[in-house]
Design a protein around this motif. Structure first.
Motif, PDB file in Angstrom:
ATOM      1  N   ILE A  41     -10.598  -7.159  -5.187  1.00 51.04           N
ATOM      2  CA  ILE A  41     -11.847  -6.437  -4.336  1.00 51.04           C
ATOM      3  C   ILE A  41     -13.169  -6.592  -5.242  1.00 51.04           C
ATOM      4  CG2 ILE A  41     -13.015  -4.557  -3.026  1.00 51.04           C
ATOM      5  CD1 ILE A  41     -10.304  -5.276  -2.026  1.00 51.04           C
ATOM      6  N   THR A  42     -14.060  -7.443  -4.766  1.00 48.85           N
ATOM      7  CA  THR A  42     -15.250  -7.653  -5.249  1.00 48.85           C
ATOM      8  C   THR A  42     -16.336  -6.910  -4.272  1.00 48.85           C
ATOM      9  OG1 THR A  42     -15.646  -9.914  -4.685  1.00 48.85           O
ATOM     10  CG2 THR A  42     -14.485  -9.911  -6.609  1.00 48.85           C
ATOM     11  N   GLY A  43     -17.583  -6.742  -4.987  1.00 43.67           N
ATOM     12  CA  GLY A  43     -18.635  -6.054  -4.264  1.00 43.67           C
ATOM     13  C   GLY A  43     -19.980  -6.857  -4.577  1.00 43.67           C
ATOM     14  N   GLU A  44     -20.958  -6.546  -4.043  1.00 42.22           N
ATOM     15  CA  GLU A  44     -22.209  -6.834  -4.355  1.00 42.22           C
ATOM     16  C   GLU A  44     -22.852  -5.620  -4.866  1.00 42.22           C
ATOM     17  OE1 GLU A  44     -25.912  -8.546  -1.868  1.00 42.22           O
ATOM     18  OE2 GLU A  44     -24.045  -9.942  -2.081  1.00 42.22           O
ATOM     19  N   ALA A  45     -23.345  -5.826  -6.185  1.00 44.36           N
ATOM     20  CA  ALA A  45     -23.886  -4.684  -6.735  1.00 44.36           C
ATOM     21  C   ALA A  45     -25.380  -4.409  -6.237  1.00 44.36           C
ATOM     22  CB  ALA A  45     -24.174  -5.083  -8.102  1.00 44.36           C
ATOM     23  N   PRO A  46     -25.764  -3.310  -6.118  1.00 42.96           N
ATOM     24  CA  PRO A  46     -27.130  -2.896  -5.364  1.00 42.96           C
ATOM     25  C   PRO A  46     -28.242  -3.624  -6.140  1.00 42.96           C
ATOM     26  CG  PRO A  46     -25.833  -0.896  -5.511  1.00 42.96           C
ATOM     27  CD  PRO A  46     -25.306  -1.938  -6.288  1.00 42.96           C
ATOM     28  N   VAL A  47     -29.105  -4.070  -5.397  1.00 43.93           N
ATOM     29  CA  VAL A  47     -30.341  -4.814  -6.061  1.00 43.93           C
ATOM     30  C   VAL A  47     -31.143  -3.735  -6.676  1.00 43.93           C
ATOM     31  CG1 VAL A  47     -30.206  -6.798  -4.780  1.00 43.93           C
ATOM     32  CG2 VAL A  47     -31.552  -4.794  -4.008  1.00 43.93           C
ATOM     33  N   ILE A  48     -31.930  -3.918  -7.712  1.00 36.70           N
ATOM     34  CA  ILE A  48     -32.862  -3.134  -8.206  1.00 36.70           C
ATOM     35  C   ILE A  48     -34.257  -3.766  -8.421  1.00 36.70           C
ATOM     36  CG2 ILE A  48     -32.265  -3.547 -10.715  1.00 36.70           C
ATOM     37  CD1 ILE A  48     -32.615  -0.280 -11.114  1.00 36.70           C
ATOM     38  N   ASP A  49     -35.448  -3.176  -8.050  1.00 32.49           N
ATOM     39  CA  ASP A  49     -36.447  -3.872  -7.883  1.00 32.49           C
ATOM     40  C   ASP A  49     -37.496  -3.225  -9.321  1.00 32.49           C
ATOM     41  OD1 ASP A  49     -36.428  -5.242  -5.545  1.00 32.49           O
ATOM     42  OD2 ASP A  49     -36.872  -3.362  -4.637  1.00 32.49           O
ATOM     43  N   GLY A  50     -37.010  -2.282  -9.992  1.00 35.47           N
ATOM     44  CA  GLY A  50     -37.696  -1.590 -10.992  1.00 35.47           C
ATOM     45  C   GLY A  50     -36.862  -0.338 -11.580  1.00 35.47           C
ATOM     46  N   GLY A  51     -37.457   0.308 -12.440  1.00 42.37           N
ATOM     47  CA  GLY A  51     -36.802   1.575 -12.768  1.00 42.37           C
ATOM     48  C   GLY A  51     -36.068   1.435 -14.169  1.00 42.37           C
ATOM     49  N   THR A  52     -35.011   2.165 -14.503  1.00 42.81           N
ATOM     50  CA  THR A  52     -34.563   2.113 -15.796  1.00 42.81           C
ATOM     51  C   THR A  52     -32.999   1.869 -15.794  1.00 42.81           C
ATOM     52  OG1 THR A  52     -33.776   4.586 -15.474  1.00 42.81           O
ATOM     53  CG2 THR A  52     -36.202   4.186 -16.446  1.00 42.81           C
ATOM     54  N   LEU A  53     -32.358   1.790 -16.757  1.00 44.89           N
ATOM     55  CA  LEU A  53     -30.857   1.490 -16.777  1.00 44.89           C
ATOM     56  C   LEU A  53     -30.140   2.506 -16.342  1.00 44.89           C
ATOM     57  CD1 LEU A  53     -28.841  -0.314 -17.729  1.00 44.89           C
ATOM     58  CD2 LEU A  53     -28.718   0.645 -19.966  1.00 44.89           C
ATOM     59  N   ASP A  87     -28.594 -12.999  -7.442  1.00 39.23           N
ATOM     60  CA  ASP A  87     -29.719 -13.866  -7.901  1.00 39.23           C
ATOM     61  C   ASP A  87     -30.891 -13.867  -6.889  1.00 39.23           C
ATOM     62  OD1 ASP A  87     -31.210 -15.461  -9.314  1.00 39.23           O
ATOM     63  OD2 ASP A  87     -29.969 -17.241  -9.578  1.00 39.23           O
ATOM     64  N   ASN A  88     -31.763 -12.818  -6.745  1.00 45.87           N
ATOM     65  CA  ASN A  88     -32.808 -12.428  -5.888  1.00 45.87           C
ATOM     66  C   ASN A  88     -32.067 -13.158  -4.310  1.00 45.87           C
ATOM     67  OD1 ASN A  88     -34.811 -12.469  -7.730  1.00 45.87           O
ATOM     68  ND2 ASN A  88     -34.893 -14.653  -8.039  1.00 45.87           N
ATOM     69  N   THR A  89     -31.479 -11.932  -3.967  1.00 42.22           N
ATOM     70  CA  THR A  89     -30.610 -12.149  -2.920  1.00 42.22           C
ATOM     71  C   THR A  89     -31.566 -12.036  -1.497  1.00 42.22           C
ATOM     72  OG1 THR A  89     -28.796 -11.043  -1.464  1.00 42.22           O
ATOM     73  CG2 THR A  89     -30.251  -9.628  -2.672  1.00 42.22           C
ATOM     74  N   ALA A  90     -31.143 -12.712  -0.532  1.00 42.71           N
ATOM     75  CA  ALA A  90     -31.711 -12.926   0.709  1.00 42.71           C
ATOM     76  C   ALA A  90     -33.341 -13.304   0.371  1.00 42.71           C
ATOM     77  CB  ALA A  90     -32.019 -11.645   1.449  1.00 42.71           C
ATOM     78  N   ALA A  91     -33.531 -14.249  -0.541  1.00 42.45           N
ATOM     79  CA  ALA A  91     -34.954 -14.692  -0.938  1.00 42.45           C
ATOM     80  C   ALA A  91     -35.823 -13.804  -1.276  1.00 42.45           C
ATOM     81  CB  ALA A  91     -35.189 -15.895  -0.071  1.00 42.45           C
ATOM     82  N   HIS A  92     -35.539 -12.523  -1.730  1.00 42.11           N
ATOM     83  CA  HIS A  92     -36.321 -11.591  -2.320  1.00 42.11           C
ATOM     84  C   HIS A  92     -36.289 -11.479  -3.628  1.00 42.11           C
ATOM     85  CE1 HIS A  92     -36.019 -10.408   1.940  1.00 42.11           C
ATOM     86  NE2 HIS A  92     -36.938  -9.507   1.898  1.00 42.11           N
ATOM     87  N   ALA A  93     -37.497 -11.260  -4.463  1.00 45.91           N
ATOM     88  CA  ALA A  93     -37.481 -11.051  -5.780  1.00 45.91           C
ATOM     89  C   ALA A  93     -36.810  -9.677  -6.180  1.00 45.91           C
ATOM     90  CB  ALA A  93     -39.039 -11.136  -6.460  1.00 45.91           C
ATOM     91  N   HIS A  94     -36.012  -9.651  -7.136  1.00 51.33           N
ATOM     92  CA  HIS A  94     -35.684  -8.325  -7.655  1.00 51.33           C
ATOM     93  C   HIS A  94     -35.292  -8.633  -9.289  1.00 51.33           C
ATOM     94  CE1 HIS A  94     -34.353  -6.855  -3.537  1.00 51.33           C
ATOM     95  NE2 HIS A  94     -33.973  -8.441  -3.536  1.00 51.33           N
ATOM     96  N   ALA A  95     -34.815  -7.331  -9.891  1.00 52.85           N
ATOM     97  CA  ALA A  95     -34.719  -7.578 -11.305  1.00 52.85           C
ATOM     98  C   ALA A  95     -33.661  -8.944 -11.479  1.00 52.85           C
ATOM     99  CB  ALA A  95     -33.827  -6.561 -11.819  1.00 52.85           C
ATOM    100  N   SER A  96     -33.806  -9.611 -12.650  1.00 52.75           N
ATOM    101  CA  SER A  96     -33.096 -10.772 -12.918  1.00 52.75           C
ATOM    102  C   SER A  96     -31.557 -10.363 -12.809  1.00 52.75           C
ATOM    103  CB  SER A  96     -33.424 -11.580 -14.093  1.00 52.75           C
ATOM    104  OG  SER A  96     -32.797 -11.020 -14.917  1.00 52.75           O
ATOM    105  N   ALA A 155     -36.287 -16.660   4.509  1.00 54.28           N
ATOM    106  CA  ALA A 155     -35.444 -15.632   4.847  1.00 54.28           C
ATOM    107  C   ALA A 155     -36.092 -14.397   4.036  1.00 54.28           C
ATOM    108  CB  ALA A 155     -33.986 -15.610   4.396  1.00 54.28           C
ATOM    109  N   GLY A 156     -36.742 -14.517   3.384  1.00 52.95           N
ATOM    110  CA  GLY A 156     -37.411 -13.310   2.376  1.00 52.95           C
ATOM    111  C   GLY A 156     -38.753 -13.071   2.629  1.00 52.95           C
ATOM    112  N   ASP A 157     -39.266 -12.369   1.808  1.00 52.90           N
ATOM    113  CA  ASP A 157     -40.843 -12.039   2.012  1.00 52.90           C
ATOM    114  C   ASP A 157     -41.883 -12.667   1.310  1.00 52.90           C
ATOM    115  OD1 ASP A 157     -40.190 -11.190  -0.597  1.00 52.90           O
ATOM    116  OD2 ASP A 157     -40.612  -8.822  -0.064  1.00 52.90           O
ATOM    117  N   GLU A 158     -41.591 -13.892   0.538  1.00 54.08           N
ATOM    118  CA  GLU A 158     -42.339 -14.584   0.151  1.00 54.08           C
ATOM    119  C   GLU A 158     -42.120 -16.147   0.519  1.00 54.08           C
ATOM    120  OE1 GLU A 158     -43.530 -14.008  -3.949  1.00 54.08           O
ATOM    121  OE2 GLU A 158     -42.195 -12.014  -4.019  1.00 54.08           O
TER     122      GLU A 158
END
Length: 199
Positions: A16-28, A49-58, A112-115
């Protein structure tokens, strides 16, 4: 070899693999709290890697963070945003930190994204990216230059069996499994049976 690689080699149970939640900022610590909800249910998690064509933490930063937090990471690498030089740098940089699982994707279109005004790169497509990762695993950059000690990569790809045309999806999945991949991820739903029927 990665834990995921060992599970794939054993081949004795469903992985079982899953998609980790994206993070836009914050701390570890913020990221650790988000991971804690899903990680116990997964053998490995995708660092997107910038899922759904939205920028997120790398993707590389998220994969390294997962590794540090004891979660088995799968580094997703897409073709939309980076050329082959950047893709090789991401894979080798992550491998330097012990991230050995790679998932190669073409990537959603920028619309698909916001840019949506962002430029598409697509220097390589998904199958070419798989060959790039395979070359790194064999010890060479695409230029032919040695990587030194080759990383023991576990190379994967994805396929959505529920997207039309279904015959084409089955052919793509078969092609990807014949390439240099160790694993093929799919959506866990009842539509998976369609892919098996079409194969």
């Amino acid at each position: 070899m990665s834990r995921l690689g060992e599970l794939l080699d054993a081949g004795d149970r469903l992985i079982i693999t899953g998609e980790a939640p994206v993070i836009d900022g914050g701390t570890l610590a913020d990221y650790e709290a988000k991971l804690a909800e899903l990680a116990p249910w997964c053998d490995a998690m995708n660092a997107t890697d910038n899922t759904a064509a939205h920028a997120h933490a790398s993707n590389v930063a998220m994969a390294i963070a997962m590794q540090r937090l004891g979660v088995e990471p799968i580094l997703q690498v897409v073709c939309r945003d980076k050329n082959r030089i950047a893709q090789q740098a991401d894979i080798m940089g992550a491998a330097l930190h012990g991230v050995e699982n790679i998932c190669c994707l073409t990537g959603d279109d920028v619309t698909a994204g916001d840019e949506s005004e962002a430029r598409r790169v697509f220097d390589l497509d998904g199958p070419q990216l798989i060959r790039l990762a395979s070359s790194l695993k064999e010890g060479r950059y695409l230029s032919g230059r040695s990587v030194g000690t080759p990383p023991p990569l576990v190379i994967g790809a994805v396929e959505n069996p529920g997207t039309h045309p279904l015959d084409y999806r089955a052919q793509r999945a078969a092609k990807r499994s014949e390439e240099h991949t160790s694993e093929l991820q799919s959506h866990l739903n009842l539509v998976c049976r369609l892919l098996l029927e079409k194969k």
